[in-house]
Design a protein around this motif. Structure first.
Motif, PDB file in Angstrom:
ATOM      1  N   ASP A 106      42.554  38.768  38.452  1.00 17.56           N
ATOM      2  CA  ASP A 106      42.322  40.153  38.045  1.00 17.56           C
ATOM      3  C   ASP A 106      43.183  40.525  36.837  1.00 17.56           C
ATOM      4  O   ASP A 106      42.722  41.238  35.944  1.00 17.56           O
ATOM      5  CB  ASP A 106      42.617  41.120  39.194  1.00 17.56           C
ATOM      6  N   SER A 117      46.192  46.290  37.816  1.00 16.89           N
ATOM      7  CA  SER A 117      46.043  44.904  38.254  1.00 16.89           C
ATOM      8  C   SER A 117      47.104  44.008  37.638  1.00 16.89           C
ATOM      9  O   SER A 117      47.665  43.140  38.305  1.00 16.89           O
ATOM     10  CB  SER A 117      44.656  44.371  37.881  1.00 16.89           C
ATOM     11  N   VAL A 167      37.950  45.389  35.977  1.00 17.06           N
ATOM     12  CA  VAL A 167      38.534  45.341  37.314  1.00 17.06           C
ATOM     13  C   VAL A 167      38.208  46.670  37.982  1.00 17.06           C
ATOM     14  O   VAL A 167      38.525  47.731  37.448  1.00 17.06           O
ATOM     15  CB  VAL A 167      40.071  45.138  37.251  1.00 17.06           C
TER      16      VAL A 167
END
Length: 111
Positions: free
Chosen positions: A94, A38, A106
Motif C-alpha cells: 500500500d 498508508s 489506496v
C-alpha cells in the motif's frame, strides 16, 4: 554508557519514531489522505519490526532485509504470528502504491 544502555536507547528511539509515524498516519487518515496514511502506517510497522529485530541482535540496511529478517527470526521462532509479517508486507504494498503510483489508489478501508 554501556553497550546495553546504548542498545536500549536505540530501541527506545525506534519505538518512539514508530509511535510518531502511527500518530501521523491517523492524522492523515482523518484528513482523508489515504496514500499518506498508508505510507506512515507502513513506517510505523517497519520501525517496530526493526526494534524487535535489534532487540534480538539483528540489523538490516534495506527494507527487504528487515521484512525477511522479521519472518526468519521472529515469526519462524514463534515470537510473532505469521499474520503480523503478512500485515507488514501488505502495508508495504500500500505504501508503494501511495508513494509511487499515479493510476492506483489506496482506499480508506485499506489505509
Amino acid at each position: 554508557m554501556t553497550d546495553k544502555e546504548a542498545l536500549d536507547a536505540q530501541i527506545k528511539a525506534m519505538i518512539q519514531k514508530a509511535r510518531r509515524a502511527l500518530e501521523s498516519a491517523q492524522t492523515l487518515l482523518d484528513d482523508e489522505d489515504n496514500e499518506g496514511a498508508s505510507s506512515k502506517a507502513y513506517y510505523a510497522a517497519f520501525h517496530m519490526a526493526q526494534a524487535a529485530l535489534l532487540n534480538k541482535g539483528f540489523t538490516y540496511s534495506k527494507h527487504s532485509g528487515v521484512l525477511a529478517g522479521f519472518s526468519q527470526h521472529l515469526v519462524r521462532s514463534g515470537l510473532f504470528p505469521e499474520k503480523i509479517a503478512a500485515d507488514i508486507r501488505h502495508l508495504r504494498r500500500d505504501r508503494e502504491v501511495g508513494d509511487y503510483s499515479y493510476t492506483q489508489v489506496v482506499s480508506r478501508e485499506e489505509a
